[in-house]
Scaffold this motif. Structure first.
Motif, short mmCIF file in Angstrom:
data_model
loop_
_atom_site.label_atom_id
_atom_site.label_comp_id
_atom_site.label_asym_id
_atom_site.label_seq_id
_atom_site.Cartn_x
_atom_site.Cartn_y
_atom_site.Cartn_z
N UNK A 188 25.71 -4.04 48.87
CA UNK A 188 24.74 -4.33 49.83
C UNK A 188 23.84 -2.72 48.90
N UNK A 189 22.86 -3.18 48.75
CA UNK A 189 22.35 -1.75 48.58
C UNK A 189 21.32 -0.69 49.61
N UNK A 190 21.88 0.40 48.92
CA UNK A 190 21.28 1.42 49.92
C UNK A 190 19.76 1.25 50.25
N UNK A 191 19.65 1.95 51.43
CA UNK A 191 18.52 1.48 52.34
C UNK A 191 18.07 3.24 52.65
N UNK A 192 16.94 3.62 52.30
CA UNK A 192 17.53 5.65 52.26
C UNK A 192 15.86 5.64 52.14
N UNK A 193 15.10 4.94 53.18
CA UNK A 193 13.83 4.57 53.42
C UNK A 193 13.63 6.06 54.62
N UNK A 194 15.11 5.88 56.05
CA UNK A 194 15.05 6.45 56.77
C UNK A 194 15.92 7.21 57.05
N UNK A 195 15.67 8.66 57.37
CA UNK A 195 16.04 9.97 57.08
C UNK A 195 16.55 10.71 58.64
N UNK A 196 17.93 10.11 58.57
CA UNK A 196 18.13 10.39 60.51
C UNK A 196 17.32 11.88 60.99
N UNK A 197 17.03 11.49 61.94
CA UNK A 197 15.82 13.04 62.89
C UNK A 197 16.41 12.97 63.98
N UNK A 198 16.78 14.12 64.34
CA UNK A 198 17.96 15.31 64.17
C UNK A 198 18.19 14.75 63.15
N UNK A 199 19.06 16.49 62.32
CA UNK A 199 19.98 16.11 61.72
C UNK A 199 21.14 15.64 61.74
N UNK A 200 22.50 14.78 61.35
CA UNK A 200 23.57 14.79 61.89
C UNK A 200 24.72 15.31 62.36
N UNK A 201 24.54 17.06 61.22
CA UNK A 201 25.11 17.44 61.23
C UNK A 201 24.50 18.53 61.16
#
Length: 432
Positions: A170-183
């Motif tokens: 499946x195609x990457x969906x990068x519209x949503x950036x995790x917040x707060x950062x995962x690391x």
């Protein structure tokens, strides 16, 4: 007759050689007693002297030669990260979050990511908002779009109203950036910097592991600009803070920070005083700017891990958001050298000539008795004057002095300038 000419020529040559080897020529100077000109001259000379001592020797250290260093940098990261996304627990170590592998002077530490697992080569519809279509005619087969994810097949998918493409599905969906950062745990990672510099001109080699920075010290220290300025181990959160950014903001979308190792050394002092200083600078954007103001926010790149599943090539795609660190070595060493010292002194002495030029301009063009000063400074040659001098039986220097005074008197008349001593000189000449 021919013999006499030869003897005369020989005498002239001998006289010319004698004059060349045994005579010294020096410029004629005129002493002018004038308070205004004297004050101007001394003020200019004082300014030149202040420039030579203050700027050339003290500030610019013109008595020293300089050299820049040949440098080598080695880095090592330490720290463990943990994430729990969609119920999947994951532990991240140095091999997972540092790009490229350790040791380089420029590297990226991952602080946030978007992961797309199990991608396989095939056909699937484009994401909504990309390559929208109403019919197959809107999806030209075999074409590629710069912002698309693959090659269009010529089919318009009714379910998504987007073109079908040949790509990794499946195609990457990068519209949503995790917040707060995962690391966010990256804030507590540590960076070890080992730097060695060599100054070829002076034959000096130094390391940032200077005197007192031994294995025992390194095992306990953490860099602090005030308490531990020589410690080569840095906490990432402190680096970001000292560069002026917020760690949470830069960890979400990424960024770049420059770590400057400054070697400014004076080898006229003890070589042990040559120690590094660390400075930190945000390289992308200004921390005072908002995201809306900046044209391009953050730092990110994509990274894929390929593997085989049932003889089918498969990959896991990560869009990595991270902090790029660039370690920049800045160096300048100085040491006393007689050649630049003499050069600086010589150029300074030459600048003193500015006072003479300015005072000559004042004397010859601005003062009321400028014609008299011109006659005193310049000696005029006149054939008729020479004949008159010989007929009167006068010395030529006395004649020219009288002539000059006469010219000055005709040009300016009698002067009442209280700063000038010219009147007394004219009186003495007239008595002669």
């Amino acid at each position: 007759m021919w013999v006499s000419r030869c003897q005369k020529m020989k005498s002239q040559i001998t006289s010319a050689l004698s004059d060349f080897f045994f005579e010294y020529e020096t410029p004629r100077q005129v002493l002018v007693r004038n308070r205004r000109v004297g004050v101007v001259c001394r003020l200019i000379q004082l300014g030149v002297l202040a420039y030579i001592i203050g700027w050339v020797f003290i500030y610019e250290k013109g008595y020293q030669s300089t050299d820049t260093a040949v440098s080598s940098v080695f880095t090592k990261m330490k720290g463990i990260g943990y994430t729990n996304g969609s119920g999947i627990e994951r532990v991240w170590d140095v091999a997972d979050y540092v790009f490229p592998p350790q040791g380089d002077s420029s590297f990226v530490v991952m602080t946030n990511y978007i992961i797309t697992e199990g991608q396989k080569m095939g056909t699937c519809p484009e994401l909504k908002g990309k390559h929208s279509c109403k019919s197959d005619s809107d999806c030209e087969e075999g074409t590629l779009k710069r912002k698309g994810h693959g090659q269009m097949t010529g089919v318009c998918m009714n379910t998504t109203k987007t073109c079908e493409v040949l790509t990794w599905c499946p195609i990457e969906d990068d519209h949503y950036i995790p917040d707060p950062p995962l690391l966010m745990s990256a804030e507590n990672y540590t960076l070890f910097i080992k730097n060695s510099v060599t100054f070829p001109l002076f034959g000096v080699t130094r390391s940032n592991l200077v005197e007192g920075v031994d294995a025992n010290y390194i095992s306990k220290c953490l860099h602090d600009p005030v308490k531990a300025p020589l410690c080569p181990i840095f906490r990432l959160g402190d680096i970001v803070r000292l560069s002026g950014f917020s760690f949470e903001t830069i960890a979400k979308v990424g960024g770049a920070i420059g770590i400057v190792v400054d070697w400014t050394c004076n080898f006229d002092k003890d070589i042990r005083n040559c120690k590094p200083k660390y400075n930190f600078h945000g390289l992308y954007g200004n921390p005072a700017e908002t995201d809306e103001v900046r044209a391009s926010v953050g730092y990110n790149f994509r990274y894929a891990k390929h593997y085989m599943v049932n003889a089918t090539e498969t990959r896991t795609l990560l869009k990595v958001f991270g902090i790029r660190f660039d370690i920049i070595v800045q160096s300048l060493a100085r040491k006393f050298d007689i050649i630049p010292t003499l050069t600086a002194i010589g150029s300074g002495v030459g600048i003193f000539g500015v006072a003479t030029v300015v005072c000559d301009l004042v004397l010859l063009y601005l003062l009321p008795k400028r014609e008299f000063y011109k006659n005193m400074k310049f000696k005029y040659t006149d054939t008729q004057a020479q004949q008159d001098t010989e007929s009167l039986g006068l010395d030529s220097s006395v004649y020219y002095t009288i002539e000059a005074n006469a010219r000055q008197a005709q040009g300016t008349g009698q002067s009442n300038d209280p700063d000038s001593e010219a009147g007394s000189i004219e009186t003495e000449i007239s008595k002669k």
